[in-house]
Write an enzyme that holds these catalytic residues in place. Structure first.
Site, mmCIF file in Angstrom:
data_model
loop_
_atom_site.group_PDB
_atom_site.id
_atom_site.type_symbol
_atom_site.label_atom_id
_atom_site.label_comp_id
_atom_site.label_asym_id
_atom_site.label_seq_id
_atom_site.Cartn_x
_atom_site.Cartn_y
_atom_site.Cartn_z
ATOM 1 N N TRP A 88 0.829 -1.213 0.000
ATOM 2 C CA TRP A 88 0.000 0.000 0.000
ATOM 3 C C TRP A 88 0.860 1.259 0.000
ATOM 4 O O TRP A 88 0.356 2.362 -0.189
ATOM 5 C CB TRP A 88 -0.923 0.002 1.218
ATOM 6 C CG TRP A 88 -0.198 0.206 2.526
ATOM 7 C CD1 TRP A 88 0.861 -0.520 3.005
ATOM 8 C CD2 TRP A 88 -0.471 1.204 3.511
ATOM 9 N NE1 TRP A 88 1.256 -0.036 4.224
ATOM 10 C CE2 TRP A 88 0.456 1.010 4.572
ATOM 11 C CE3 TRP A 88 -1.409 2.221 3.619
ATOM 12 C CZ2 TRP A 88 0.471 1.809 5.705
ATOM 13 C CZ3 TRP A 88 -1.399 3.016 4.757
ATOM 14 C CH2 TRP A 88 -0.462 2.801 5.788
ATOM 15 N N ASP A 89 2.174 1.088 0.223
ATOM 16 C CA ASP A 89 3.104 2.218 0.189
ATOM 17 C C ASP A 89 2.908 3.054 -1.072
ATOM 18 O O ASP A 89 2.986 4.288 -1.036
ATOM 19 C CB ASP A 89 4.552 1.718 0.203
ATOM 20 C CG ASP A 89 4.871 0.811 1.386
ATOM 21 O OD1 ASP A 89 3.933 0.274 1.996
ATOM 22 O OD2 ASP A 89 6.066 0.624 1.674
ATOM 23 N N GLU A 125 1.040 -2.118 12.674
ATOM 24 C CA GLU A 125 1.212 -3.577 12.686
ATOM 25 C C GLU A 125 1.549 -4.123 14.074
ATOM 26 O O GLU A 125 1.771 -5.331 14.222
ATOM 27 C CB GLU A 125 2.286 -3.971 11.676
ATOM 28 C CG GLU A 125 1.866 -3.680 10.242
ATOM 29 C CD GLU A 125 2.957 -3.989 9.231
ATOM 30 O OE1 GLU A 125 4.029 -4.489 9.638
ATOM 31 O OE2 GLU A 125 2.742 -3.725 8.042
ATOM 32 N N LYS A 154 3.528 0.930 15.946
ATOM 33 C CA LYS A 154 4.710 0.853 15.100
ATOM 34 C C LYS A 154 4.854 2.114 14.259
ATOM 35 O O LYS A 154 5.954 2.562 13.956
ATOM 36 C CB LYS A 154 4.611 -0.375 14.190
ATOM 37 C CG LYS A 154 5.812 -0.601 13.285
ATOM 38 C CD LYS A 154 5.593 -1.816 12.392
ATOM 39 C CE LYS A 154 6.786 -2.060 11.483
ATOM 40 N NZ LYS A 154 6.535 -3.168 10.522
ATOM 41 N N GLN A 155 3.703 2.695 13.887
ATOM 42 C CA GLN A 155 3.711 3.835 12.966
ATOM 43 C C GLN A 155 2.403 4.594 13.074
ATOM 44 O O GLN A 155 1.493 4.203 13.806
ATOM 45 C CB GLN A 155 3.898 3.330 11.543
ATOM 46 C CG GLN A 155 2.757 2.452 11.044
ATOM 47 C CD GLN A 155 3.145 1.586 9.874
ATOM 48 O OE1 GLN A 155 3.788 0.566 10.055
ATOM 49 N NE2 GLN A 155 2.766 1.997 8.679
#
Length: 708
Positions: free
Chosen positions: A321-322, A451, A548-549
């Protein structure tokens, strides 16, 4: 890094000089071919590094071996194949052979010319018998002729009179990387080589996919001051293609190819360059990132943008999906034809996405979390298949493309079916249930961008993106007169979408259970234990409040106008405290949102990490390839953050420049027209074409650009 020409990056500027690190940073590519800047004499195991070449979409596959299999698990690994080191040469002077003994090779200079798209190098070479000479190289992957990699060699300053024999013995050296890091390809895939008259065909041992490689001018005896230009032509072969005649393209000489390359990059920079006044290191960093974005993007409608581009084996060459969320905004606003090609790939693999939805007993289409050919390859479904938000991410990118370019024809012919099929999936996967005392559309058992929180109920980001997916499906169904029978159901699901909120703390819930978990013990976790995924079992991570992000913060970046400034600040402050930024995708989003909530100093600090991430090896894994999504994120930090770009029935911009950046200049393409933007002091200057159908209106917060 030295403060010199901001269009040139030299090896001597960098903090460390390991071969693998330099091979990644100085790799050259064109979206189809990528060549790591391996040792020029690396045709055997005498010299270090991890040299090799890659072709976008050329991969091998093999069955995934599960200890305990379950229905619907991904069936096959897909791994991009590292091809031979194209630039490596074998040199012979009399009885001395560089492939049989280790010659001393001392780099004189290695410079990547970002402005021209060319890598310049020179080396001092000393043979075991004391013969010395200078090897000068100039190489590039042709942007205008995507099957070509070109390398020119020159011999200078010899202390002997004998000729040097130069050849290119292309042999695959695919050593297995011994690592437990899930981000690195740890399997070697071997090729079978078949030689023909003037080319060779390499076939992957498992998948039987083939590629033809032709080497033009690959052998010559060079005297002092002589040059050899070698052209490598690489072509993927289709199943029904005649392998006897794979090449039919006439080749030009070196000067013509070089001129084409320079002209192509001149056009690229005219459309894409960002000028920053106040920090020359930062200026070079952003140009380096934009250069690699141009190098890694597939342009044929059949390939996409791998997480590491074409610079390394990290993430096995998979597409994520980046592309849609971190890379496509840059291309949509600066190079819409490349954006269209990347989106066309999603249309091409729609049949595989529909098949995947059927495997999961759902209607519509579910796009693979990580893939090359469209089939799911993630063996760990909680952090793979469960990230169903990829469907809505892809739809968001199609929608942004239409809004910015106005290309309704492409949406009708390619994008609309992707939008409709994903909308069908959401109605099938989500449920209308009673939640908090009222009827709500809930999406349970998913993983969001974070994640470190897997298989949760009502991930805020996912639900927000799905709502947009459904509304866009309704818009297109009404416009094109399709799926009229589905509109009311899509409308109900979108209108009743559930979004969790903690009234007591005034915090947007990342998911139903996140705020009820214990906070990760950050104060007792040593620095060497990050990233957490390499040191703690998923069960331990999943039961804590730790991100994580960017997750909720990412949703709020995309839909800033749906929230009050007070809410944005509260959520930002809370989630920043529990985010590790273990993903390279994280810091850019926190930079953008820091700009939008008025913390320009924090925005600048985060941005510095994104702009220089690979040049400083911040994540400590550049050896496996560049961080492409972060490079796109550095563009977002500048344009979405410092310049405040936001779509609202047109383009809205605001000046959020931090003090250390004195001036910011860039160009956006909106509705097919270039818009030149200049931010300085507290001003925003907007220059439109002399005759334009766009109008720029000043607002309290900045500028609003829309059609007349």
């Amino acid at each position: 890094m030295a403060k010199n020409d901001s269009f040139k990056v030299s090896a001597e500027e960098l903090s460390h000089q390991t071969p693998e690190y330099l091979e990644t940073l100085f790799a050259v590519g064109n979206g189809q071919i990528g060549v790591r800047s391996g040792h020029p004499l690396k045709v055997n195991e005498l010299y270090g590094g991890n040299p090799g070449s890659f072709v976008n979409g050329f991969f091998d596959s093999e069955p995934i071996q599960y200890g305990e299999w379950a229905y619907g698990y991904a069936k096959e690994h897909q791994t991009i194949i590292k091809l031979p080191n194209l630039r490596g040469v074998r040199l012979q002077i009399g009885d001395e052979d560089s492939s049989a003994s280790e010659w001393q090779v001392k780099p004189i200079q290695m410079t990547l010319d970002l402005e021209k798209g060319v890598l310049d190098e020179s080396y001092k070479v000393v043979t075991p018998l004391g013969k010395t000479f200078e090897l000068v190289m100039q190489s590039f992957a042709s942007v205008t002729r995507s099957e070509l990699y070109v390398c020119q060699y020159q011999i200078k300053n010899t202390n002997f009179s004998e000729p040097i024999s130069m050849t290119h013995p292309l042999e695959q050296k695919a050593a297995i990387v011994q690592t437990d890091d899930p981000r690195v390809a740890s399997k070697a895939h071997h090729l079978r080589k078949a030689d023909y008259q003037d080319y060779a065909i390499w076939t992957a041992e498992n998948s039987q996919r083939s590629i033809a490689i032709r080497v033009i001018n690959g052998e010559k005896q060079l005297q002092a001051e002589e040059t050899l230009t070698t052209v490598f032509q690489m072509k993927l072969l289709e199943d029904n293609q005649n392998h006897e005649t794979p090449f039919n393209q006439e080749l030009a000489d070196f000067e013509v190819l070089l001129q084409e390359q320079q002209q192509s990059y001149q056009q690229f920079w005219a459309a894409s360059d960002i000028q920053i006044e106040g920090d020359p290191v930062l200026q070079k960093g952003i140009r380096f990132n934009l250069f690699h974005l141009n190098q890694g993007a597939g342009r044929d409608g059949r390939t996409n943008f791998a997480a590491k581009g074409l610079t390394g084996e990290g993430y096995e060459g998979h597409y994520f999906w980046d592309t849609e969320m971190y890379l496509l905004p840059f291309f949509i606003f600066t190079n819409p034809e490349i954006a269209k090609a990347l989106l066309s790939y999603r249309g091409k693999i729609l049949p595989q996405a529909k098949q995947r939805a059927q495997e999961l007993s759902q209607e519509g289409a579910l796009f693979a979390w990580r893939t090359i050919d469209g089939n799911e390859t993630s063996a760990y479904y909680p952090a793979g298949t469960a990230q169903v938000h990829i469907n809505a991410d892809i739809v968001y990118a199609f929608q942004l493309y239409e809004r910015v370019t106005g290309d309704q024809a492409f949406i009708e012919t390619v994008g609309s079916e992707v939008v409709f099929e994903t909308a069908k999936f959401w109605l099938s996967y989500g449920d209308l249930v009673e939640k908090d005392g009222k009827l709500a559309f809930c999406i349970n058992g998913v993983t969001g961008p974070d994640e470190y929180s897997a298989l949760v109920n009502n991930n805020f980001y996912t639900n927000k993106m799905v709502q947009n997916n459904l509304y866009y499906a309704i818009e297109l169904a009404q416009r094109f007169g399709k799926y009229q029978e589905s509109i009311s159901a899509w409308q109900q699901a979108a209108d009743l979408m559930y979004f969790g909120y903690d009234e007591q703390r005034g915090i947007t819930k990342q998911d139903d259970g996140f705020l009820e978990q214990a906070v990760w013990p950050f104060e007792t976790t040593p620095a060497e234990k990050y990233p957490l995924l390499l040191h703690y079992h998923p069960m331990v991570i999943y039961k804590h409040q730790v991100c994580k992000q960017a997750d909720t913060v990412l949703a709020q970046m995309l839909y800033t106008g749906d929230f009050s400034l007070e809410q944005l600040k509260k959520d930002y402050d809370y989630y920043e405290q529990v985010t590790t930024h273990d993903s390279s995708l994280s810091r850019s989003i926190f930079s953008v949102m820091a700009s939008r909530i008025g913390d320009s100093e924090k925005a600048y600090r985060y941005f510095m990490d994104t702009a220089l991430m690979d040049l400083t090896d911040l994540q400590k894994n550049v050896v496996d390839g560049i961080h492409a999504a972060n490079m796109g994120g550095s563009w977002l930090s500048l344009i979405y953050g410092f310049a405040g770009l936001y779509y609202d029935q047109g383009l809205r911009l605001a000046n959020h420049l931090p003090q250390k950046i004195k001036e910011l200049k860039f160009t956006l393409f909106y509705q097919g027209e270039p818009v030149k933007i200049n931010l300085k002091d507290q001003r925003i200057d907007c220059q439109l074409a002399e005759e334009t159908r766009l109008i720029a209106t000043k607002t309290d917060g900045g500028i609003w650009i829309k059609e007349r």
